[in-house]
Design a protein around this motif. Structure first.
Motif, PDB file in Angstrom:
ATOM      1  N   THR A 103       0.832  -1.199   0.000  1.00  0.00           N
ATOM      2  CA  THR A 103       0.000   0.000   0.000  1.00  0.00           C
ATOM      3  C   THR A 103       0.868   1.251   0.000  1.00  0.00           C
ATOM      4  OG1 THR A 103      -1.751  -1.173   1.202  1.00  0.00           O
ATOM      5  CG2 THR A 103      -1.838   1.232   1.211  1.00  0.00           C
ATOM      6  N   MET A 107       1.210   4.209  -2.816  1.00  0.00           N
ATOM      7  CA  MET A 107       1.032   5.625  -2.472  1.00  0.00           C
ATOM      8  C   MET A 107       2.273   6.447  -2.819  1.00  0.00           C
ATOM      9  SD  MET A 107      -2.061   5.658  -1.520  1.00  0.00           S
ATOM     10  CE  MET A 107      -2.153   7.387  -1.028  1.00  0.00           C
ATOM     11  N   ARG A 141      -7.663   2.178  -5.504  1.00  0.00           N
ATOM     12  CA  ARG A 141      -8.252   2.450  -4.184  1.00  0.00           C
ATOM     13  C   ARG A 141      -9.090   1.259  -3.709  1.00  0.00           C
ATOM     14  NH1 ARG A 141      -9.252   7.039  -1.439  1.00  0.00           N
ATOM     15  NH2 ARG A 141      -8.835   8.340  -3.278  1.00  0.00           N
ATOM     16  N   SER A 291      -0.306  11.470   1.793  1.00  0.00           N
ATOM     17  CA  SER A 291      -0.626  10.087   1.453  1.00  0.00           C
ATOM     18  C   SER A 291      -0.815   9.240   2.698  1.00  0.00           C
ATOM     19  CB  SER A 291       0.477   9.491   0.570  1.00  0.00           C
ATOM     20  OG  SER A 291       0.393   9.996  -0.744  1.00  0.00           O
ATOM     21  N   MET A 295      -4.329   7.222   3.796  1.00  0.00           N
ATOM     22  CA  MET A 295      -4.402   5.803   4.140  1.00  0.00           C
ATOM     23  C   MET A 295      -5.220   5.587   5.406  1.00  0.00           C
ATOM     24  SD  MET A 295      -0.453   4.724   3.281  1.00  0.00           S
ATOM     25  CE  MET A 295      -0.571   3.130   4.077  1.00  0.00           C
TER      26      MET A 295
END
Length: 692
Positions: A103, A107, A141, A291, A295
Motif C-alpha cells: 500500500t 502511495m 483504491r 498520502s 491511508m
C-alpha cells in the motif's frame, strides 16, 4: 496473510474482526518503583503466558516512541531443540502486515504522479481482464480498501516449504481472466488478498522494477531495514524463528509465503515498528504526509457496513482498522494491521497523534493473541506516560431475561448462507439455535431480549437481523470471548445473508444428490506446499442442500455448475468460490479457481504388493491413494526422487507423515487413511511395504 489456511485462514478470517478489550489482571511486581521496568515485566509476563498456554514457541515485540525503541523483548525460544532464545535480530514472517508495504509503495507512486487511485486499474495493468465486464470499474483504491468485488484469494501454490516459486504471482492475471466478480466494485468492503497481489503487479508495471527490488530501493535501504526481506531475497534463513506442527517432531523447513504483496514479507519487531513511522507520515522523504493521512481515512464507510459502533475492523487503505477499539474509548485514534501465514503471526498498532507504535511477531499461535497483547501493553505504556489516566475493566455479562418477541420478527426465519455453507434459521417461541459463529462463538441457543436482539445463555453474544441498503438481510453478531490469562475480545460482524430458495428440477437434483457427502482431492498443488500439513484446503467436502438448491453456500445453476450466492461485508463473505464439475475418461473432476480436484470415487487403493511404483504423469497431477485393509498397518518405505515427496493421513484427515517436512521416508500406514505423491512430471516413487 490475515490467515493455517483453514488454519490460514481461519486465523486470517477471525483476526480481522477482532475487538480487543484491555486486561488489567496481568501485572508484574506491583511494588517495583521504576515504571519502565514495570511495563517491561508486565509485557514479559503476558508474553510468557501466551507461550505457555497458546501453542506459541516464540514471541518478539517492540515499542517505537518518537523514533526511539523504548521496549524490545521476547519470550519463548528460537529453537525448541537447542533452547536458543529469541533475540531482537530473530526474523519472523509478518503475514498480512505485508499489505502495508505494498500500500505504501503504491502511495509513493501516487506522490510521484505516476498513479491515480481512482483511475481504472487497467490504466496500469493493461492485460488485466475478467469474464465480468464490471472489472473495468475496479480502481487501485478499491484494491486497498477491499471493495473491488473480487472473489478473494487464489491460494494455489502460494505457501511453500523451502521453495520461492513465483507461479502464484505469475499466473494470477491468467486465473482472473475466467473469473467473475461477486459484487459491483465499490459496493462494500470484504477482506481480499488478491487485491494486494494486483497492487504488487501494479507497482512492478509502473516502476519497471520487481517488487522485491522496489522495496529494497525505496523503502529498505533508505530506512536501513536490513532484516526486512521477501522470499526472493538472498539472506541467512537461519535467522528466521523455527516453526513447528503438532504431529511433526522436528522444526519445519522455511516457510515461503509467495504472495509477497498480500503476505510474504519477513521482518523483526523493531524494524516493523520503525517502518510504521512511514505509515504515519514521519518519513516524508519516503511517503508524503498527505498520502499517509489518506491511508487513515475511513474507507469502510463508503459501502455497506455494520452500524458504526466500537469495532476492531474499520478499513482504511491497507489498514484493518483506522479507529481501533478500545483506544477510541479513550479519545485516541489507533491504527491496526494483523497478519497470519500458516506458521507465523503478526500485529502492528500505531498511534499517529503520539508517534507511538508496537509490533508483535510470533511463531505459532494466532495474530489474535498478538493483537490482544499489543493493545494491553500499549495501554499500560500510555498510562505510564500520562496520556490516559486509567485502564477500563473487562466487560462482564449476566444471563439474559427473555421477553415476548414481536411477531413481525418471524419474517426473518428462513434460509441463510455464508462462505461454504447454508443454514435454515427457525425462530420458535422467541428462541433460535445457531451453529458456531465467527470461528470462536460455539453453537448454542439464543433467546429474545428486546430491541430486535437475541442473546446467548451467558449474555456474551448477541445476534440480530439487519436489512441493508443493498437490499440484503444479514445476521449480525456482536460477541465477546475471554482468553484466560490474556484478555477479552469482541467481534461485531455480519455472519450470514438471507437467501431465496432455488428450486431444482428432478434431473439436476438427482445429479447433485449423488455428490452430497463426497470428497474431492486437489491435483495441482506442489508437493512443497505447506497445505499438505492441514489438507482442509486440498480436500473439498461437498455438502448439498437439495431442499433449497445450494451446495457449499453456492447456488446450483445446472447439473454441473454452482455459483457464489453471498455478498457479505467485512470477513464472512471473503474467499468465496464457484463449483464447476466435469468428466474426463469417465471420472468426475471439480474445478475451483482454475485448479482441479478429483472425486473420491476415482481414488484407488495403494498396491498391497511388497514393491510397487507410482509415477507422476504428463499432466503433473498429484497421485492420491486409499489405504485399505491389505496395506494398513504395514510400514511403507519410499525411494523418493529429489523433486518429489509424499504425505500420509489417517481416516480423520490428520497428517501422519509429510516427507517434505519430516525428512522421513518411512511410515506405518493407518487403516482407511490416504496417501498422496507429488513431484515433477516423470518422477517415479519406488514403494516398499513390509512388517516390522
Amino acid at each position: 496473510m490475515k490467515r493455517r489456511v483453514s488454519v490460514i485462514i481461519a486465523s486470517v478470517i477471525i483476526v480481522s474482526m477482532l475487538l480487543v478489550i484491555p486486561i488489567t489482571h496481568v501485572l508484574g511486581n506491583k511494588d517495583h518503583k521504576d515504571h519502565k521496568d514495570q511495563i517491561k515485566k508486565t509485557a514479559h509476563n503476558m508474553a510468557s503466558e501466551i507461550v505457555s498456554k497458546y501453542d506459541v514457541s516464540g514471541i518478539q515485540y517492540a515499542i517505537n516512541d518518537n523514533g526511539s525503541i523504548t521496549l524490545s523483548d521476547s519470550a519463548g525460544v528460537y529453537d525448541k531443540a537447542t533452547k536458543a532464545p529469541i533475540t531482537k535480530e530473530t526474523m519472523f514472517g509478518i503475514g498480512s502486515v505485508s499489505k502495508m508495504y505494498v500500500t505504501a509503495a503504491t502511495m509513493m507512486l501516487v506522490d510521484s504522479h505516476k498513479v491515480d487511485l481512482d483511475k481504472p486499474l487497467t490504466t496500469y495493468i493493461k492485460d488485466f481482464s475478467m469474464s465480468d465486464e464490471r472489472y473495468k470499474e475496479i480502481t487501485p483504491r478499491m484494491l486497498m480498501n477491499h471493495s473491488s468485488g473480487l472473489y478473494g484469494t487464489h491460494y494455489g501454490n502460494s505457501m511453500l516449504f523451502d521453495d520461492n516459486d513465483t507461479q502464484n504471482h505469475d499466473q494470477l492475471l491468467e486465473k482472473l481472466q475466467t473469473s467473475r466478480l461477486k459484487s459491483k466494485p465499490g459496493e462494500y468492503s470484504v477482506y481480499c488478498n488478491d487485491g494486494f497481489q494486483l497492487l504488487e503487479i501494479l507497482v512492478e508495471r509502473v516502476s519497471g522494477l520487481s517488487y522485491t527490488d522496489f522495496l529494497e530501493t525505496y523503502i529498505r535501504n533508505p530506512l536501513n531495514l536490513n532484516s526486512t526481506k521477501t522470499p526472493l531475497d538472498n539472506f541467512d534463513r537461519q535467522r528466521l524463528a523455527k516453526t513447528y506442527f503438532p504431529t511433526i517432531d522436528k522444526a519445519l523447513p522455511v516457510e515461503n509465503a509467495n504472495v509477497i504483496g498480500a503476505g510474504g514479507l519477513y521482518s523483526t519487531a523493531e524494524e516493523l515498528s520503525k517502518f510504521s513511522e512511514v505509515l504515519t507520515g514521519k518519513h516524508t522523504e519516503i511517503l508524503s504526509e498527505k498520502s499517509a493521512k489518506s491511508m487513515q481515512s475511513p474507507e469502510y464507510k463508503k459501502g455497506v457496513w455494520v452500524s458504526d459502533e466500537t469495532n476492531s475492523t474499520n478499513y482504511g487503505l491497507g489498514w484493518d482498522a483506522v479507529n481501533l477499539a478500545p483506544f477510541n474509548e479513550y479519545g485516541i485514534t489507533a491504527l491496526s494491521k494483523g497478519g497470519d501465514t500458516i506458521l507465523y503471526h503478526a500485529d502492528l498498532i500505531a498511534i499517529p497523534e503520539y508517534d507511538i507504535s508496537i509490533a508483535v511477531l510470533s511463531s505459532g499461535g494466532s495474530s489474535i493473541y498478538n493483537t490482544i497483547f499489543a493493545s494491553n501493553v500499549l495501554l499500560e505504556y500510555l498510562k505510564d506516560k500520562g496520556i490516559i489516566k486509567d485502564i477500563l475493566p473487562d466487560k462482564t455479562f449476566e444471563p439474559p431475561t427473555q421477553v415476548e418477541m414481536p411477531s413481525d420478527l418471524l419474517s426473518y426465519a428462513g434460509l441463510y448462507g455464508t462462505m461454504d455453507s447454508t443454514i435454515d434459521i427457525e425462530i420458535n417461541n422467541g428462541e433460535l439455535n445457531l451453529p458456531e459463529l465467527g470461528g470462536l462463538i460455539p453453537a448454542q441457543q439464543y433467546v429474545y431480549t428486546g430491541n430486535g436482539e437475541f442473546t446467548s445463555s451467558d449474555g456474551s453474544a448477541v445476534v440480530s437481523f439487519d436489512n441493508q441498503t443493498n437490499g440484503k438481510t444479514y445476521l449480525k453478531l456482536h460477541a465477546y470471548t475471554d482468553f484466560p490469562g490474556i484478555g477479552q475480545m469482541a467481534m461485531v460482524t455480519y455472519e450470514y445473508q438471507k437467501l431465496d430458495t432455488n428450486p431444482l428440477n428432478d434431473t439436476t437434483k438427482e445429479v447433485w444428490k449423488k455428490r452430497n457427502g463426497k470428497k474431492y482431492y486437489a491435483l495441482d498443488e506442489k508437493i512443497t506446499s505447506i497445505f499438505y500439513l492441514d489438507p482442509s484446503i486440498l480436500i473439498k467436502n461437498i455438502s448439498v442442500d437439495l431442499d433449497h438448491g445450494y451446495a457449499n453456500g453456492t447456488k446450483i445453476m445446472d447439473e454441473n455448475k454452482a455459483v457464489n450466492a453471498v455478498e457479505i461485508p467485512i470477513m464472512a463473505g471473503r474467499d468465496v468460490f464457484d463449483l464447476n464439475f466435469y468428466n474426463l475418461e469417465r471420472e468426475e473432476y471439480l474445478e475451483i479457481d482454475g485448479f482441479s480436484y478429483i472425486s473420491e470415487d476415482a481414488i484407488k487403493p495403494i498396491s498391497g504388493e511388497k514393491t510397487s511404483t507410482s509415477t507422476i504423469k504428463p499432466d503433473g497431477h498429484a497421485r492420491w491413494y486409499k489405504i485399505d485393509a491389505k496395506s494398513a498397518n504395514q510400514i511403507m518405505t519410499v525411494d523418493v526422487p529429489a523433486s518429489g515427496g509424499f504425505a500420509v493421513y489417517d481416516k480423520e484427515g490428520t497428517i501422519v507423515n509429510f516427507s517434505k517436512a519430516s525428512d522421513d521416508n518411512s511410515v506405518v500406514l493407518p487403516e482407511d487413511g490416504l496417501i498422496v505423491f507429488g513431484g515433477n512430471v516423470g518422477d517415479v516413487f519406488k514403494i516398499s511395504l513390509g512388517h516390522e
